[in-house]
Design a protein around this motif. Structure first.
Motif, PDB file in Angstrom:
ATOM      1  N   ARG A 114     -90.074  20.382  60.152  1.00 58.98           N
ATOM      2  CA  ARG A 114     -89.959  20.149  61.586  1.00 58.98           C
ATOM      3  C   ARG A 114     -91.343  20.176  62.230  1.00 58.98           C
ATOM      4  NH1 ARG A 114     -86.863  24.691  64.557  1.00 58.98           N
ATOM      5  NH2 ARG A 114     -88.917  25.646  64.774  1.00 58.98           N
ATOM      6  N   CYS A 118     -92.933  16.937  64.218  1.00 60.46           N
ATOM      7  CA  CYS A 118     -93.264  16.978  65.643  1.00 60.46           C
ATOM      8  C   CYS A 118     -94.763  16.804  65.862  1.00 60.46           C
ATOM      9  CB  CYS A 118     -92.800  18.290  66.256  1.00 60.46           C
ATOM     10  SG  CYS A 118     -91.024  18.430  66.295  1.00 60.46           S
TER      11      CYS A 118
ATOM     12  N   PRO B 375     -77.737  18.583  62.460  1.00 56.78           N
ATOM     13  CA  PRO B 375     -78.926  17.868  62.946  1.00 56.78           C
ATOM     14  C   PRO B 375     -78.629  16.507  63.578  1.00 56.78           C
ATOM     15  CG  PRO B 375     -78.940  18.087  60.554  1.00 56.78           C
ATOM     16  CD  PRO B 375     -77.841  18.942  61.047  1.00 56.78           C
ATOM     17  N   ALA B 376     -77.727  15.733  62.996  1.00 57.40           N
ATOM     18  CA  ALA B 376     -77.462  14.405  63.551  1.00 57.40           C
ATOM     19  C   ALA B 376     -76.822  14.533  64.936  1.00 57.40           C
ATOM     20  CB  ALA B 376     -76.551  13.615  62.618  1.00 57.40           C
ATOM     21  N   ALA B 379     -79.404  15.456  67.414  1.00 59.49           N
ATOM     22  CA  ALA B 379     -80.285  14.336  67.765  1.00 59.49           C
ATOM     23  C   ALA B 379     -79.639  13.486  68.862  1.00 59.49           C
ATOM     24  CB  ALA B 379     -80.570  13.496  66.528  1.00 59.49           C
ATOM     25  N   TYR B 380     -78.346  13.185  68.694  1.00 60.85           N
ATOM     26  CA  TYR B 380     -77.657  12.404  69.716  1.00 60.85           C
ATOM     27  C   TYR B 380     -77.582  13.161  71.030  1.00 60.85           C
ATOM     28  CZ  TYR B 380     -76.301   8.574  66.753  1.00 60.85           C
ATOM     29  OH  TYR B 380     -76.335   7.474  65.972  1.00 60.85           O
TER      30      TYR B 380
END
Lengths: 508, 526
Positions: A114, A118, B375-376, B379-380
Motif C-alpha cells: 500500500r 500510494c 479491497p474491491a 475501492a468502489y
C-alpha cells in the motif's frame, strides 16, 4: 513563445500511475515490487528530461485531452515553471525509491505494498499538477494528491496516525472546498475561462474586471492551496509527520508541499499576472503576510526537540520564502523564489533522509539524545551539516543562491522590512540547525551509548539510505556552485520579463 | 397539436414499446414459477427495455426543442383526453436514466430479496412502466395517471420488502406524496376548465394572468417540492430510504426524486413563468436551506443509509437551486446534477445493500475498517463517495461547478451558502469513508475477532462488480466528456429560457414590482 502540441506530456503523469499498478500486482514479491518503483522513478525522470530541450528552446508544449465545458478542460502544458518542479520531484523520487527500501525493510513496516502504491501515485499526481495547463487540471491533480497521500500519513494505523490523518484530510479538503472551489468559480465568472495565460505579465482577466472581486478571489487561492503551509492553515504539516520518514522526506518536504507552493506561484504568475497583482498592491500584501509565517515558523522550530517536528516547522518557514520571492513581482525576486523550489527540495530531503536513517539505526527521535552520533554516523551527519548550511544560506551551498536573489529582490523593491525578515530568519535558521550539528559532533553521548564507537553505517540496508542522502547533499552543494541551469529554465517562462536578469547577474 | 410534435420515424412505436414492454413483462411473471426463472425474466425484460431505449439517444434530433418520437392516439377527443407521448431534450435523459437504472436494481436485489420473488419482479416492472410514463406523457391526465400509478408499487416495495419500521415509512411516503398529488390534480382540473385542453405544450403557450399563475405555481410547486424533496418537506425521505429494500432505495433516489426536478422544468417554469420569477428568491432560499440542512443532518448520522438519504436532500437542493436561478447555466447544471445524482447515489445505495447482505447492519459502527477485508468493495466506495461530493474529474463536479458559477453570478451571498453545502458534502462523505475503510481514531483499527465482527465477509462477486462498474463508466464519462449529454438538452433548455424570458414581460405588465421582503433582499445580495 512557440506553442506545439505534444501527446507525450501525459506520459510523465501516467508512468508513475502504471508503476503504482505494477507495484500493486507484484505485492507478494518484495524485490520485484521495489524494482518496479525504482524503474518507474527512472522512467519518469527520463520522460521529463526528454521534454526539457524543447522547453529550453522556448517552446511551450501543450495538449488538451478532454473538453469539459467551454474554458474548462483537461489540458497539460509544460513551461519553465512546470519543468523545474517536475524535474526536481522526479529526480528525487529515484533516490527516495532506494531510500524507501532501506527504511521500510530496516523497520520491517507493515502494509508496504500500500505504501509503495500510494507513494508512486502521489508522485504521478504531482507530475500532473506540474504539467497543468489550466486551473481545473491543477485542481484535479491537487485533489488527487490529497487523496492518495492520506493512506501514507496514517500508515501506522494507530491512534496518533489516525489523528494526524484526520487533521491532514480536514485541513486540505476544507480549504480546497471552501476557498479553492469558490476562487475557481469566481475566476470563471470573471474571465469566462480557467486556462492559464502565456507569460507572467498579463494574466487572464479582461480589462475592467472588478478590483474587489479580484482581491477576494486571490485571497481565496492564497488560503485555498493549504498544502503550501502558509499560516494559519499550516497545522496539518507537523501532524503529518507521524508518517514514515520517506513520506515526510519526499512528500512532505518536496512533492506535496511544493504542489501547494507551485500552485500559488502558478496562480500568481499565470492567472493574475504581475501587472494585475502589482496594480492591486497584492504582491506587497502577500509578501508581508508570508513574512509572518517565515518568522513564526522559525521561532516555533526553535522550541521543538523532536528532530522531525523541527524539520517540519523549518519546512513551513522555507516554503514561504518561495511565495515571498514570487510576491516581490520583480525578476530577481521571482527567480530567487522559484529556484528555491529546487534548492530547498534537495536540502530538506537530505535532512529528512538523515532523520530517518538515524531513527532506523539508533531509534532516536529527540535531538537531545543525539550527542556524539556524528562520530558513529559520519556520512549521515556530514550530509546533515551540509544541508543545514544550505538552509541557513551559507555559500557555496544552494540555499545561499536563493537567499541572495531574494535579498536582491527585496532591495530592488526598496523594501527594508522584507530584507530584515530574510536576515532575521537566516539567524533563526542558524539558531535551530547549528545546535543539532554541534550536538552530533561535539556533544557527549547519552549514558546508554557511552563507549560505543563502532560505525552504524556498515550494513547493506543502511547503505540504501546513506548513499541517496549523500547524493542529495552533494547535489545541494553543486547547485550552489552552478545554478545557471535553473536560471535558464526559469527565464524561458517569460523571456521578456526575465530579460533584464542576465544583465543584472552579469553586473554582480 | 401537430405543430409541437415530430412524429416517430424509427419504424416502430419506440415510446409505446418502452411503456408496454415492462407491463407485459410484469403480467407474464404471474405465469412463471421458480425464483431463478423469475429473476432471469426480470433481468431480461429490463435489459431489453434498456437496449430498446438506446435509439432515443442516437436518433434524437439535437437541433429542435419540439417533442420527438411522438405518438398520438385519440381516446376521448371531446374531453381532450388523448394518448400523447413524446420526448424533448429534458425528458429523454430521464427516460434513459430510468431504463438503465432498472436492470441494475434487479441485479442488486438478486440475493437481497429472500421471499415473494414473483410479486417483487412484477412490482418492479410495473414501476418501470409508470416511471417512463411520467416522463413521456404530454397529456396532463395521462401524466397524472402514471404519477399516481407509480405510488402503489413504491408503497408495496417499502411495505412488503422493507425493514422493521416499514409500515411507518411506507404510510408516511404514501401520505406525503398523496398530499402533493391532490394539489396537482386540482391544478390540472383548473387548467382544463380555464383552457379546455390537457395538452401540455399548448398550455405552455397560454399567457395566464399573474394572479392565476401564482396559485398554479404554488400548487405545482408543493407537489414537486415534496417529491424532490425540499426542506421542510423532506422528512419522508430518510424514513422511506432506511426501510426500503435496496432496489427500492435505488429507484427512489435515482429516479423518483428526479420527478420533482422534472416537474419544475416541465410545468412550473413554462406554464407560470412570471410566478416563477416572482417566487425565485423564496425558492432559492429554500434550496439553500435544503443544501445546508441536508449536509448538516447527514454529518450527524450513524446509519449509512440515513446519511446518504440526507445527502440526497442536499444534492437535490443544488438541483432546485440551479433550476430557480432561471439562467441557462443553472438549468444545465441542475439537469446534469440530476443525472449525476441518479448514477452516484444509486451506486451508493447499491454499496450499502452489498454490505447489509454481509453484516446485516447499516450502522457505521458495525461496518468499520473494511479496507483489508474487502479491497474491491472499498475501492468502489471511495470512488463513488468522491464522486458524490464533486471531486474534479467525476460527473458531479461538472454539475456542481455549473450551478456554483450560476449562483455566484446571481448573488455572492447565496454562493457562500452553496459553498458551505459543498464543504459539508465533503465532510460527511469523508467521515463515512474514513470510518468504513479504516477506522476511527479511537484505535479500533485492527480487529481482534479475526477481522470480520463474527460475520462472514466476502469481497464483491462478479454480479456486484459488474453492476458497480457499469455505473462507474458513467461517472468518468460524464466527468470528462459531458458534451454529448449537454448537446441533447441544450436546445430544449434554450427554448425553456425563452419561455422564462416571457415571464419578465408578463411580470412588468402585471405591475407587480419585485417582492420587497427581507429574504429576497438577502438572496439578491442588495
Amino acid at each position: 513563445m512557440i506553442e506545439t502540441t505534444s501527446g507525450m506530456l501525459i506520459l510523465t503523469a501516467i508512468i508513475p500511475m502504471v508503476t503504482a499498478l505494477l507495484v500493486m500486482v507484484s505485492g507478494k514479491r518484495p524485490n520485484i515490487r521495489e524494482s518496479w518503483s525504482v524503474v518507474g522513478a527512472v522512467l519518469t525522470f527520463a520522460s521529463v528530461v526528454n521534454l526539457a530541450p524543447a522547453v529550453l528552446s522556448g517552446e511551450t508544449l501543450r495538449c488538451t485531452y478532454a473538453q469539459i465545458l467551454p474554458g474548462v478542460s483537461v489540458t497539460l502544458k509544460l513551461d519553465g515553471l512546470g519543468l523545474l518542479f517536475a524535474g526536481t520531484s522526479s529526480f528525487l523520487w529515484i533516490l527516495a525509491a532506494f531510500y524507501c527500501v532501506g527504511y521500510m525493510r530496516g523497520l520491517d513496516e507493515h502494509a508496504q505494498t500500500r505504501f509503495y502504491v500510494c507513494y508512486a501515485a502521489a508522485v504521478g499526481a504531482a507530475m500532473g499538477a506540474a504539467f497543468a495547463g489550466n486551473l481545473f487540471t491543477l485542481y484535479l491533480f491537487y485533489e488527487i494528491v490529497s487523496v492518495v497521500t492520506y493512506p501514507l500519513v496514517m500508515h501506522h494505523q494507530d491512534g496518533e496516525g489516525y489523528e494526524g490523518g484526520k487533521k491532514y484530510i480536514i485541513y486540505l479538503f476544507f480549504t480546497s472546498k471552501a476557498f479553492l472551489l469558490s476562487g475557481m468559480v469566481l475566476v470563471y465568472f470573471m474571465a469566462g475561462t480557467l486556462e492559464f495565460g502565456n507569460g507572467v505579465m498579463a494574466g487572464i482577466f479582461p480589462a475592467g474586471t472588478s478590483g474587489p472581486l479580484l482581491v477576494v478571489s486571490f485571497l481565496l487561492f492564497l488560503f485555498g492551496f493549504a498544502k503550501s503551509g502558509i499560516m494559519p492553515f499550516h497545522n496539518w504539516l507537523p501532524s503529518a509527520m507521524v508518517a514514515p520518514t520517506p513520506v515526510s522526506a519526499l512528500l512532505h518536504a518536496v512533492v506535496v508541499v511544493k504542489v501547494g507552493v507551485f500552485s500559488i506561484a502558478r496562480v500568481m504568475l499565470s492567472v493574475y499576472g504581475v501587472n494585475t497583482l502589482s496594480g492591486l498592491g497584492l504582491g506587497t500584501f502577500t509578501a508581508y503576510f508570508v513574512s509572518i509565517t517565515i518568522v513564526c515558523a522559525s521561532v516555533i522550530a526553535l522550541t521543538k526537540t523532536n528532530l522531525k517536528a523541527r524539520l517540519a516547522y523549518s519546512t513551513i518557514s522555507q516554503l514561504s520564502y518561495i511565495i515571498l520571492g514570487v510576491a516581490l513581482l520583480n525578476p530577481l525576486g521571482v527567480t530567487g523564489g522559484l529556484v528555491h523550489i529546487t534548492n530547498h527540495a534537495f536540502s530538506k530531503i537530505t535532512l529528512f533522509f538523515c532523520a530517518g536513517a538515524i531513527f532506523v539505526v539508533s531509534g532516536k527521535k529527540d535531538i537531545r539524545e543525539m550527542g556524539g552520533l556524528g562520530r558513529r554516523m559520519p556520512w549521515t551527519m556530514g550530509a546533515f551539516a551540509l544541508a543545514s548550511l544550505s538552509m541557513i544560506g551559507v555559500p557555496p551551498v544552494s540555499g545561499f543562491v536563493s537567499k541572495w536573489y531574494l535579498a536582491l529582490g527585496t532591495m530592488e523593491a526598496h523594501n527594508w522590512v522584507l530584507l530584515t525578515v530574510l536576515l532575521a530568519s537566516s539567524l533563526l535558521n542558524a539558531g535551530y540547525f547549528v545546535p543539532v550539528v554541534f550536538q552530533a559532533f561535539f556533544g557527549t553521548p547519552p549514558p546508554e551509548d557511552e563507549g560505543k564507537t563502532e560505525s552504524l553505517e556498515k550494513t547493506p540496508l543502511v547503505r540504501f539510505m546513506v548513499v541517496p542522502l549523500v547524493i542529495t547533499a552533494t547535489c545541494s552543494a553543486l547547485f550552489g556552485l552552478y545554478p545557471d541551469l535553473f536560471f535558464k529554465i526559469i527565464s524561458v517562462l517569460d523571456t521578456g520579463f526575465f530579460a533584464g536578469l542576465t544583465n543584472v547577474t552579469a553586473g554582480l | 397539436m401537430d405543430t409541437y410534435l415530430i412524429a416517430n420515424t424509427l419504424g416502430y412505436p419506440i415510446l409505446s414499446t418502452l411503456l408496454l414492454l415492462p407491463i407485459i413483462g410484469g403480467l407474464v411473471t404471474l405465469f412463471l414459477k421458480g425464483e431463478k426463472m423469475l429473476k432471469a425474466w426480470g433481468l431480461v425484460v429490463t435489459t431489453a427495455t434498456a437496449v430498446l431505449s438506446l435509439p432515443l439517444f442516437n436518433a434524437f434530433d439535437r437541433g429542435t426543442a419540439l417533442y420527438q418520437f411522438a405518438e398520438v392516439s385519440h381516446w376521448f377527443p371531446f374531453l381532450d383526453l388523448n394518448y400523447v407521448v413524446g420526448v424533448d431534450g429534458i425528458s429523454v435523459l430521464f427516460v434513459l436514466l430510468t431504463t438503465f437504472i432498472m436492470p441494475l436494481s434487479v441485479l442488486c436485489s438478486w440475493t437481497y430479496i429472500k421471499d415473494r420473488h414473483k410479486e417483487f419482479i412484477c412490482v418492479l416492472l410495473l414501476m418501470e412502466s409508470a416511471m417512463i410514463g411520467v416522463f413521456v406523457s404530454l397529456n396532463l391526465v395521462l401524466f397524472f395517471i402514471f404519477w399516481e400509478a407509480m405510488l402503489v408499487p413504491m408503497y408495496l416495495l417499502i411495505a412488503v420488502w422493507g425493514g422493521k419500521r416499514s409500515d411507518y415509512a411506507s404510510i408516511k411516503f404514501f401520505l406525503y406524496t398523496l398530499l402533493g398529488s391532490v394539489f396537482l390534480l386540482v391544478s390540472i382540473i383548473i387548467l382544463y376548465v380555464k383552457c379546455g385542453t390537457f395538452f401540455i405544450p399548448a398550455l405552455m403557450e397560454v399567457v395566464f394572468p399573474f394572479s392565476f399563475q401564482v396559485w398554479i405555481f404554488l400548487a405545482f410547486t408543493l407537489a414537486f417540492a415534496i417529491k424532490v424533496p425540499m426542506f421542510p418537506l423532506h422528512t419522508w425521505l430518510p424514513a422511506a430510504h432506511v426501510e426500503a429494500p435496496v432496489a427500492g432505495s435505488v429507484i427512489l433516489a435515482s429516479i423518483l426524486l428526479k420527478m420533482g426536478g422534472y416537474g419544475f422544468l416541465r410545468f412550473c417554469l413554462p406554464i407560470a413563468p412570471a410566478a416563477s420569477l416572482y417566487f425565485m428568491p423564496w425558492l432559492i432560499g429554500l434550496s439553500l436551506v435544503s443544501i445546508v440542512a441536508g449536509g448538516y443532518l447527514a454529518l450527524g448520522q450513524s446509519d449509512i443509509k440515513k446519511l446518504i438519504a440526507y445527502s440526497s436532500v442536499g444534492h437535490m437542493g443544488f438541483v432546485t437551486l440551479g433550476i430557480f436561478l432561471l439562467s441557462t447555466g443553472g438549468i444545465q447544471g441542475a439537469m446534469i446534477q440530476m443525472i449525476n445524482h441518479g448514477i452516484v447515489t444509486g451506486a451508493l445505495f447499491i454499496l450499502v445493500g452489498i454490505i447489509y447482505e454481509r453484516t446485516h447492519s447499516r450502522e457505521i459502527e458495525d461496518n468499520k475498517s473494511l479496507g483489508m477485508l474487502m479491497p474491491a468493495y472499498v475501492a468502489y466506495l471511495v470512488i463513488f463517495s468522491l464522486a458524490s461530493f464533486g471531486f474534479p474529474g467525476t460527473n458531479s463536479f461538472v454539475g456542481e461547478f455549473l450551478v456554483l458559477v450560476a449562483v455566484f453570478t446571481h448573488s455572492k451571498v447565496a454562493g457562500i451558502f452553496a459553498i458551505l453545502g459543498a464543504i459539508l458534502a465533503a465532510a460527511y462523505m469523508l467521515r463515512l469513508v474514513q470510518k468504513m475503510v479504516w477506522a476511527d481514531s479511537d484505535g479500533h483499527g485492527h480487529h481482534d475477532d479475526g477481522g470480520d465482527h463474527g460475520h462472514a465477509l466476502w469481497d464483491l462477486n462478479m454480479r456486484e462488480f459488474l453492476t458497480l462498474s457499469f455505473l462507474l463508466v458513467f461517472v468518468f464519462w460524464i466527468g470528462f466528456n459531458p458534451k454529448p449529454l449537454m448537446q441533447v438538452m441544450d436546445t430544449s433548455i434554450t427554448h425553456l429560457m425563452e419561455q422564462v424570458e416571457e415571464g419578465h414581460h408578463q411580470l412588468k405588465e402585471s405591475h407587480h414590482v419585485a417582492p420587497g421582503h427581507d429574504l429576497a433582499a438577502l438572496v439578491n445580495g442588495h
